[in-house]
Design an enzyme around this catalytic site. Structure first.
Site, PDB file in Angstrom:
ATOM      1  N   LYS A   1     -24.281   5.133   5.043  1.00  0.00           N
ATOM      2  CA  LYS A   1     -24.920   4.888   6.047  1.00  0.00           C
ATOM      3  C   LYS A   1     -24.356   3.854   7.139  1.00  0.00           C
ATOM      4  CE  LYS A   1     -29.177   2.921   5.140  1.00  0.00           C
ATOM      5  NZ  LYS A   1     -30.602   2.476   5.795  1.00  0.00           N
TER       6      LYS A   1
ATOM      7  N   ASN B   1     -36.929  -0.412   0.322  1.00  0.00           N
ATOM      8  CA  ASN B   1     -37.166  -0.965   1.314  1.00  0.00           C
ATOM      9  C   ASN B   1     -38.392  -2.126   0.761  1.00  0.00           C
ATOM     10  OD1 ASN B   1     -36.497  -0.236   3.289  1.00  0.00           O
ATOM     11  ND2 ASN B   1     -38.038   1.533   3.111  1.00  0.00           N
TER      12      ASN B   1
ATOM     13  N   LYS C   1     -28.186   1.718  -6.978  1.00  0.00           N
ATOM     14  CA  LYS C   1     -28.351   2.962  -4.950  1.00  0.00           C
ATOM     15  C   LYS C   1     -27.032   3.493  -5.904  1.00  0.00           C
ATOM     16  CE  LYS C   1     -27.157   1.437  -0.399  1.00  0.00           C
ATOM     17  NZ  LYS C   1     -26.637   1.085   1.167  1.00  0.00           N
TER      18      LYS C   1
ATOM     19  N   GLU D   1     -30.499  -9.695  -2.399  1.00  0.00           N
ATOM     20  CA  GLU D   1     -30.667  -8.326  -2.666  1.00  0.00           C
ATOM     21  C   GLU D   1     -30.468  -7.658  -3.891  1.00  0.00           C
ATOM     22  OE1 GLU D   1     -30.561  -6.350   0.045  1.00  0.00           O
ATOM     23  OE2 GLU D   1     -30.645  -4.595  -0.979  1.00  0.00           O
TER      24      GLU D   1
ATOM     25  N   ARG E   1     -35.108   7.470  -1.684  1.00  0.00           N
ATOM     26  CA  ARG E   1     -34.328   5.619  -0.776  1.00  0.00           C
ATOM     27  C   ARG E   1     -34.776   5.044  -0.256  1.00  0.00           C
ATOM     28  NH1 ARG E   1     -28.894   7.579   2.224  1.00  0.00           N
ATOM     29  NH2 ARG E   1     -28.404   5.065   2.175  1.00  0.00           N
TER      30      ARG E   1
ATOM     31  N   ARG F   1     -14.408  13.519  15.953  1.00  0.00           N
ATOM     32  CA  ARG F   1     -14.785  13.977  15.836  1.00  0.00           C
ATOM     33  C   ARG F   1     -15.183  13.267  13.711  1.00  0.00           C
ATOM     34  NH1 ARG F   1     -13.546  18.177  19.210  1.00  0.00           N
ATOM     35  NH2 ARG F   1     -15.457  18.195  20.782  1.00  0.00           N
TER      36      ARG F   1
ATOM     37  N   GLU G   1     -31.731  10.144   3.137  1.00  0.00           N
ATOM     38  CA  GLU G   1     -33.571   9.311   3.569  1.00  0.00           C
ATOM     39  C   GLU G   1     -35.069   9.063   3.792  1.00  0.00           C
ATOM     40  OE1 GLU G   1     -32.928   5.408   5.823  1.00  0.00           O
ATOM     41  OE2 GLU G   1     -33.514   4.098   4.437  1.00  0.00           O
TER      42      GLU G   1
ATOM     43  N   HIS H   1     -30.925 -12.845   6.776  1.00  0.00           N
ATOM     44  CA  HIS H   1     -32.047 -10.978   6.600  1.00  0.00           C
ATOM     45  C   HIS H   1     -32.373 -10.817   4.662  1.00  0.00           C
ATOM     46  CE1 HIS H   1     -32.978  -6.293   5.611  1.00  0.00           C
ATOM     47  NE2 HIS H   1     -31.997  -6.911   4.525  1.00  0.00           N
TER      48      HIS H   1
ATOM     49  N   HIS I   1     -39.028  -8.200   6.886  1.00  0.00           N
ATOM     50  CA  HIS I   1     -38.451  -7.582   8.232  1.00  0.00           C
ATOM     51  C   HIS I   1     -39.323  -7.408   9.578  1.00  0.00           C
ATOM     52  CE1 HIS I   1     -35.962  -3.472   7.882  1.00  0.00           C
ATOM     53  NE2 HIS I   1     -35.368  -3.982   7.710  1.00  0.00           N
TER      54      HIS I   1
ATOM     55  N   HIS J   1     -39.360  -5.320   1.906  1.00  0.00           N
ATOM     56  CA  HIS J   1     -38.652  -4.676   3.662  1.00  0.00           C
ATOM     57  C   HIS J   1     -39.775  -5.399   5.078  1.00  0.00           C
ATOM     58  CE1 HIS J   1     -35.185  -5.222   1.905  1.00  0.00           C
ATOM     59  NE2 HIS J   1     -34.672  -4.811   2.635  1.00  0.00           N
TER      60      HIS J   1
HETATM   61  N1  LIG Z   1     -24.993   0.360   6.215  1.00  0.00           N
HETATM   62  C1  LIG Z   1     -25.820  -0.064   5.948  1.00  0.00           C
HETATM   63  O1  LIG Z   1     -26.420   0.816   4.161  1.00  0.00           O
HETATM   64  C2  LIG Z   1     -26.080  -1.276   5.050  1.00  0.00           C
HETATM   65  C3  LIG Z   1     -27.119  -1.915   4.867  1.00  0.00           C
HETATM   66  C4  LIG Z   1     -27.333  -3.266   4.491  1.00  0.00           C
HETATM   67  C5  LIG Z   1     -26.691  -4.719   5.194  1.00  0.00           C
HETATM   68  N2  LIG Z   1     -26.283  -3.616   6.582  1.00  0.00           N
HETATM   69  C6  LIG Z   1     -25.889  -4.526   7.904  1.00  0.00           C
HETATM   70  O2  LIG Z   1     -24.897  -5.188   6.919  1.00  0.00           O
HETATM   71  C7  LIG Z   1     -24.838  -6.415   7.662  1.00  0.00           C
HETATM   72  C8  LIG Z   1     -25.019  -7.531   7.515  1.00  0.00           C
HETATM   73  O3  LIG Z   1     -23.802  -7.823   6.217  1.00  0.00           O
HETATM   74  P1  LIG Z   1     -22.690  -8.887   5.756  1.00  0.00           P
HETATM   75  O4  LIG Z   1     -24.372  -9.621   5.141  1.00  0.00           O
HETATM   76  O5  LIG Z   1     -21.996  -9.053   4.946  1.00  0.00           O
HETATM   77  O6  LIG Z   1     -22.543  -9.748   7.424  1.00  0.00           O
HETATM   78  P2  LIG Z   1     -21.566  -9.780   7.852  1.00  0.00           P
HETATM   79  O7  LIG Z   1     -20.259  -9.040   7.691  1.00  0.00           O
HETATM   80  O8  LIG Z   1     -21.647 -10.450   9.029  1.00  0.00           O
HETATM   81  O9  LIG Z   1     -21.081 -11.215   7.209  1.00  0.00           O
HETATM   82  C9  LIG Z   1     -21.377 -12.017   6.724  1.00  0.00           C
HETATM   83  C10 LIG Z   1     -20.341 -13.243   7.234  1.00  0.00           C
HETATM   84  O10 LIG Z   1     -19.200 -13.417   5.764  1.00  0.00           O
HETATM   85  C11 LIG Z   1     -18.103 -13.513   6.868  1.00  0.00           C
HETATM   86  N3  LIG Z   1     -17.324 -12.843   5.700  1.00  0.00           N
HETATM   87  C12 LIG Z   1     -17.359 -11.655   4.856  1.00  0.00           C
HETATM   88  N4  LIG Z   1     -16.699 -11.427   3.744  1.00  0.00           N
HETATM   89  C13 LIG Z   1     -15.788 -12.624   3.918  1.00  0.00           C
HETATM   90  C14 LIG Z   1     -15.335 -13.806   2.515  1.00  0.00           C
HETATM   91  N5  LIG Z   1     -15.255 -12.833   1.778  1.00  0.00           N
HETATM   92  N6  LIG Z   1     -15.461 -15.153   2.836  1.00  0.00           N
HETATM   93  C15 LIG Z   1     -15.290 -15.728   3.683  1.00  0.00           C
HETATM   94  N7  LIG Z   1     -15.785 -15.636   4.511  1.00  0.00           N
HETATM   95  C16 LIG Z   1     -16.063 -13.692   4.389  1.00  0.00           C
HETATM   96  C17 LIG Z   1     -18.090 -12.282   7.722  1.00  0.00           C
HETATM   97  O11 LIG Z   1     -16.765 -12.998   8.770  1.00  0.00           O
HETATM   98  C18 LIG Z   1     -19.275 -13.050   8.442  1.00  0.00           C
HETATM   99  O12 LIG Z   1     -19.208 -14.595   8.635  1.00  0.00           O
HETATM  100  C19 LIG Z   1     -25.893  -6.253   9.136  1.00  0.00           C
HETATM  101  O13 LIG Z   1     -25.147  -5.607  10.129  1.00  0.00           O
HETATM  102  C20 LIG Z   1     -26.430  -5.440   8.069  1.00  0.00           C
HETATM  103  O14 LIG Z   1     -27.342  -4.323   9.394  1.00  0.00           O
HETATM  104  C21 LIG Z   1     -26.061  -2.336   6.089  1.00  0.00           C
END
Ligand SMILES: NC(=O)c1ccc[n+]([C@@H]2O[C@H](COP(=O)([O-])OP(=O)(O)OC[C@H]3O[C@@H](n4cnc5c(N)ncnc54)[C@H](O)[C@@H]3O)[C@@H](O)[C@H]2O)c1
Length: 363
Positions: free
Chosen positions: A143, A243, A225, A185, A239, A121, A235, A262, A250, A246
């Site tokens: 999130k 978007n 943010k 972003e 918030r 939990r 949200e 993305h 999207h 987006h």
């Molecule tokens: N929770 C939220 O509010 C929120 C907001 C936006 C996006 N997201 C999520 O985030 C994800 C995308 O995040 P992302 O772009 O970081 O993707 P990711 O975690 O897949 O990282 C991108 C790539 O970079 C690599 N990587 C990460 N840090 C590195 C570093 N310092 N050096 C070398 N390689 C590195 C990872 O292994 C991966 O291959 C999606 O799943 C999306 O849905 C969540």
């Protein structure tokens, strides 16, 4: 929210931003966590680069450490990985007072955050985001999510970490395409905020400048943010401003079959939504050019093949921002002045068609 140099305090946790912070974790973790069992969840790209450093420091602080490595990439945000991780926590006798450190990009942050929120939990969580996208966006706001076949982020929770530790120097090892994607972003946030934040993005003329300006870009993005999230944790309203870009983005991401990441899709989305509102006289003349200049200089795309196709309009109807028979569009009246515009779904095609069929100039 309170804000000082290198530190932003949300309701009940702090976000620390500092170059080289990964070398002295004890300074931040020791005051918060008594010695306990810690699972460091990472992926197979980030682990080999940074996990030894993190593990050694946690052991030095008196913690017992288990490293759990998932395959890099979006496919790890799955029930299967949740099951594997939770089984590992149980096998290692983790109890409620133990903790999880998420070390990686947004995938690791979302997955580890979700696991932390449901194991017994909820057990304590520290986020150490290593990708630019995770540093400016996903690690803050609480999130967490995994994906289903039916769609991305369909299962998740709102779960706040104890601490977010950001070392901007980790983005030096990111592949260039991911660095630039994360920067998309930042441009989005800067366009919504304007002022000194928009001035910082003016200093970025090529991808290498993102690294040079990283600390101030990350600080400004998170401060924004955090201010939005604090006022609208679940949200419901404000918030949704995040978007911007987006609705179109999207839709493109869905139908471009993995061709667009993305942040790239959102870049195209920002360019076109701004052009559409500028054409209708609701956005100040020249705003589209201001935005596209920022995106184009680092090599972010401004167009996509499927823009305006039948599949594109169909994909827009899956948008989460649909309320009844309306889709709520986020646009900017000018840099720093965001607004909402409800558009009847039946009008969608007629409304967008004139602009989607014309070319956006990249200055
Ligand atoms: N929770 C939220 O509010 C929120 C907001 C936006 C996006 N997201 C999520 O985030 C994800 C995308 O995040 P992302 O772009 O970081 O993707 P990711 O975690 O897949 O990282 C991108 C790539 O970079 C690599 N990587 C990460 N840090 C590195 C570093 N310092 N050096 C070398 N390689 C590195 C990872 O292994 C991966 O291959 C999606 O799943 C999306 O849905 C969540």
């Amino acid at each position: 929210m309170s804000e000082e140099k290198n530190e932003i305090t949300l309701k009940n946790y702090q976000v620390k931003i500092q170059d080289g912070l990964l070398q002295h974790l004890a300074e931040f973790i020791k005051p918060l966590w008594q010695p306990k069992k810690i699972a460091v969840i990472t992926d197979d790209n980030v682990g080999p680069l940074y996990v030894d450093k993190v593990e050694a420091q946690l052991i030095e602080m008196g913690h017992r450490v288990v490293i759990l490595t998932v395959p890099a990439g979006e496919t790890s945000k799955s029930w299967e990985q949740v099951q594997v991780l939770i089984d590992s926590l149980a096998q290692n006798n983790f109890v409620r007072s133990d903790g999880i450190v998420a070390l990686g990009g947004g995938v690791v942050g979302d997955l580890a955050g979700f696991v932390a929120s449901i194991y017994m939990r909820g057990i304590s969580l520290i986020q150490i985001p290593t990708s630019l996208l995770a540093q400016v966006d996903s690690s803050v706001g609480g999130k967490t999510a995994i994906d289903l076949n039916a769609g991305k982020n369909m299962v998740g929770s709102f779960y706040q970490p104890n601490l977010v530790l950001i070392d901007p120097s980790t983005i030096q090892t990111l592949p260039k395409r991911m660095l630039v994607e994360g920067y998309g972003e930042i441009v989005k946030c800067a366009a919504l905020v304007g002022g000194s934040f928009w001035e910082i993005v003016q200093k970025v003329h090529q991808p290498a400048d993102i690294i040079l300006q990283a600390e101030s870009l990350i600080h400004a993005s998170i401060a924004f943010k955090a201010s939005v999230v604090m006022r609208d944790e679940k949200e419901n309203g404000l918030r949704k401003l995040l978007n911007f870009g987006h609705t179109l983005g999207h839709a493109l991401e869905l139908i471009e079959d993995g061709q667009l990441m993305h942040g790239e899709a959102v870049a195209v989305g920002m360019a076109y939504i701004t052009a559409a509102f500028e054409k209708k006289g609701m956005t100040a003349a020249g705003t589209t050019a201001e935005i596209t200049a920022r995106l184009a200089q680092v090599g972010l795309p401004l167009v996509a093949n499927q823009l305006g196709s039948a599949a594109f309009y169909r994909a827009m109807l899956h948008d989460k921002k649909i309320k009844g028979d309306q889709i709520i569009l986020v646009y900017i009246k000018k840099i720093g002045e965001p607004a909402f515009y409800p558009l009847k779904i039946t009008e969608l095609k007629k409304w967008f068609e004139p602009i989607l069929n014309s070319q956006i100039e990249d200055n």
